[in-house]
Design a protein around this motif. Structure first.
Motif, short mmCIF file in Angstrom:
data_model
loop_
_atom_site.label_atom_id
_atom_site.label_comp_id
_atom_site.label_asym_id
_atom_site.label_seq_id
_atom_site.Cartn_x
_atom_site.Cartn_y
_atom_site.Cartn_z
N VAL A 232 0.86 -1.18 0.00
CA VAL A 232 0.00 0.00 0.00
C VAL A 232 0.89 1.23 0.00
O VAL A 232 1.82 1.35 0.81
CB VAL A 232 -0.94 0.00 1.22
CG1 VAL A 232 -1.75 1.30 1.27
CG2 VAL A 232 -1.87 -1.20 1.18
N GLY A 233 0.63 2.13 -0.94
CA GLY A 233 1.50 3.28 -1.14
C GLY A 233 2.52 3.07 -2.25
O GLY A 233 3.26 3.98 -2.61
N PRO A 302 -4.65 3.54 0.17
CA PRO A 302 -5.40 3.06 1.34
C PRO A 302 -6.86 3.49 1.28
O PRO A 302 -7.19 4.58 0.82
CB PRO A 302 -4.68 3.72 2.51
CG PRO A 302 -4.11 4.98 1.93
CD PRO A 302 -3.74 4.64 0.52
N THR A 303 -7.74 2.61 1.75
CA THR A 303 -9.17 2.94 1.80
C THR A 303 -9.62 3.29 3.20
O THR A 303 -10.69 3.88 3.38
CB THR A 303 -10.01 1.77 1.28
OG1 THR A 303 -9.75 0.61 2.08
CG2 THR A 303 -9.69 1.47 -0.16
N ARG A 312 -1.79 10.87 1.62
CA ARG A 312 -1.18 9.69 0.98
C ARG A 312 -1.80 9.46 -0.40
O ARG A 312 -1.08 9.14 -1.35
CB ARG A 312 -1.38 8.46 1.86
CG ARG A 312 -0.58 8.48 3.16
CD ARG A 312 -0.91 7.29 4.03
NE ARG A 312 -0.42 6.04 3.44
CZ ARG A 312 -0.73 4.82 3.91
NH1 ARG A 312 -1.55 4.72 4.96
NH2 ARG A 312 -0.25 3.75 3.33
N ILE A 313 -3.11 9.63 -0.49
CA ILE A 313 -3.77 9.45 -1.79
C ILE A 313 -3.34 10.54 -2.77
O ILE A 313 -3.03 10.25 -3.94
CB ILE A 313 -5.30 9.46 -1.61
CG1 ILE A 313 -5.74 8.22 -0.81
CG2 ILE A 313 -6.01 9.49 -2.97
CD1 ILE A 313 -7.19 8.25 -0.38
N ARG A 318 -0.10 12.41 -7.46
CA ARG A 318 1.00 13.21 -8.01
C ARG A 318 2.05 12.32 -8.65
O ARG A 318 2.60 12.63 -9.72
CB ARG A 318 1.63 14.06 -6.90
CG ARG A 318 0.80 15.26 -6.50
CD ARG A 318 1.62 16.22 -5.65
NE ARG A 318 1.98 15.65 -4.35
CZ ARG A 318 1.21 15.72 -3.27
NH1 ARG A 318 0.02 16.30 -3.32
NH2 ARG A 318 1.61 15.20 -2.13
N GLN A 319 2.32 11.18 -8.01
CA GLN A 319 3.31 10.27 -8.59
C GLN A 319 2.84 9.73 -9.94
O GLN A 319 3.64 9.56 -10.86
CB GLN A 319 3.58 9.11 -7.63
CG GLN A 319 4.34 9.51 -6.37
CD GLN A 319 4.59 8.31 -5.48
OE1 GLN A 319 5.29 7.37 -5.85
NE2 GLN A 319 4.01 8.34 -4.28
N LEU A 320 1.52 9.45 -10.05
CA LEU A 320 1.01 8.97 -11.33
C LEU A 320 1.15 10.04 -12.40
O LEU A 320 1.60 9.78 -13.52
CB LEU A 320 -0.46 8.57 -11.21
CG LEU A 320 -0.79 7.26 -10.50
CD1 LEU A 320 -2.27 6.94 -10.68
CD2 LEU A 320 0.04 6.12 -11.04
N VAL A 321 0.77 11.26 -12.06
CA VAL A 321 0.86 12.36 -13.03
C VAL A 321 2.31 12.59 -13.43
O VAL A 321 2.63 12.76 -14.62
CB VAL A 321 0.24 13.64 -12.45
CG1 VAL A 321 0.53 14.84 -13.34
CG2 VAL A 321 -1.27 13.46 -12.28
#
Length: 386
Positions: A232-233, A302-303, A312-313, A318-321
């Motif tokens: 997760v993360g 995480p949900t 965290r989300i 941001r990491q995806l972008v």
């Protein structure tokens, strides 16, 4: 290759196999009109209750004994699909809710006639279901999909089964011809060593000449079902093997290239429709997702609660972008891109979403991007052929 008969009608550009759940329905309904116009989904109605039911394993007779609740579940799903489609064509597969023929057959027959939705059958289905699907197609007048599962290399037995099914459908239709669509479903293709292209070429050799198919769609899913090795993360970047299969098949069957319509499972793994609608809570994580030219970018978010959940989300968004780099298409490209960009750039807990919202955004950006890829590929083929 076998000699092929001409296809009647105009096939869609893209056939995503989607679960009839809120996330996928909202994603499709929110697509730009030019994307929707060339996209004809294959909707699969999830089971109402009971165990997980993989496509092709068949429904368990007598399992869902609450016939009123089952009929209501099917009606609600079909109504939701009708609203999302807005008179555009698509297919509806009720393979997970065919336990009790009465409620399912009656509801689908009535609702399919109200729009351009096409029932689905297959060689592994009970003859009762095959006849009922043909009757619903005859009543609606918009055709019938034959979903052929390809878990192994097909042989002459598969061709004979499809030939017999076509004969039953013709017998049910009487003097009225029912347009037929061939939906070749490879299921999961998540391994570079999978010989999926060979299986499709063989399937075309065996099946394409059996009927003047209106649409011949190739459907495969490359999003992995198992991501337990990703913390997760963490992020992972699986390859889009389904996209590779399409191009390998087109290269191997140059003369038949116009026959084949590309399909996938959207931005979700192939089990999206297998979980029952009435289920308990899900895992403590979900996936943010983004589609690039050759890969999927997946971030395990995480949900649960906690003071740092929102940040965290947003950090993962941001990491995806940023990981997409030149592949990120910007907030104006689709509703999914817009949501991901806002999640990455803004602050606070509002707008970080839930697993369902993450899937919706993933489907939105994926279907929009794939449509653009297909249009570009079509232009390139036309240019090479002139």
């Amino acid at each position: 290759m076998a000699e092929h008969l001409p296809i009647t009608g105009r096939p869609p550009l893209y056939v995503p196999a989607l679960p009839a759940r809120r996330s996928a329905l909202r994603a499709y309904a929110g697509l730009a009109s030019h994307v929707r116009a060339g996209t004809a989904p294959l909707w699969t109605i999830p089971p109402r209750a009971g165990p997980v039911r993989p496509v092709g394993h068949g429904a368990e007779p007598g399992h869902d004994r609450d016939l009123r609740a089952l009929a209501g579940h099917v009606r609600a799903a079909a109504d939701a699909i009708l609203r999302a489609q807005r008179a555009l064509p698509g297919w509806v597969d009720a393979c997970h809710v065919e336990d009790e023929p009465g409620p399912v057959d009656a509801v689908l027959r009535d609702l399919l006639a109200a729009g351009r939705l096409r029932p689905v059958t297959g060689t592994e289905r009970a003859e009762r279901q095959q006849y009922a699907a043909a009757e619903a197609a005859r009543a609606s007048g918009d055709g019938l999909g034959i979903r052929v599962l390809l878990p192994v290399l097909p042989d002459e037995r598969e061709a004979e089964s499809v030939r017999e099914l076509i004969g039953r459908i013709r017998g049910t239709a009487g003097p009225h011809a029912i347009p037929l669509d061939l939906l070749l479903d490879l299921g999961a293709v998540t391994d570079e060593h999978h010989r999926a292209d060979k299986w499709v070429v063989r399937a075309l050799e065996l099946l394409a000449g059996l009927h003047p198919w209106r649409t011949v769609a190739l459907i495969a899913g490359a999003v992995p079902r198992e991501v337990s090795d990703v913390p997760v993360g963490g992020l992972t970047e699986p390859h889009r093997f389904d996209w590779d299969v399409l191009h390998m098949v087109l290269h191997a069957t140059e003369a038949e290239a116009p026959l084949l319509t590309y399909g996938d499972y959207g931005a979700q793994d192939i089990g999206g429709a297998d979980q029952p609608a009435e289920r308990g809570g899900g895992p403590a994580w979900g996936l943010l997702r983004y589609t690039t030219e050759r890969t999927f970018l997946l971030a395990k978010a995480p949900t649960g609660g906690g003071p740092d959940r929102a940040e965290r989300i947003r950090s993962l968004a941001r990491q995806l972008v940023e990981s997409a780099d030149m592949d990120f298409r910007g907030p104006h490209f689709s509703a999914g891109d817009r949501w991901l960009d806002a999640c990455a750039r803004e602050s606070g807990s509002e707008g970080t979403g839930t697993p369902g919202r993450w899937i919706e955004a993933g489907h939105s950006q994926h279907m929009t991007f794939v449509t653009r890829q297909l249009k570009t590929a079509r232009k390139d083929r036309k240019r090479r052929s002139t």
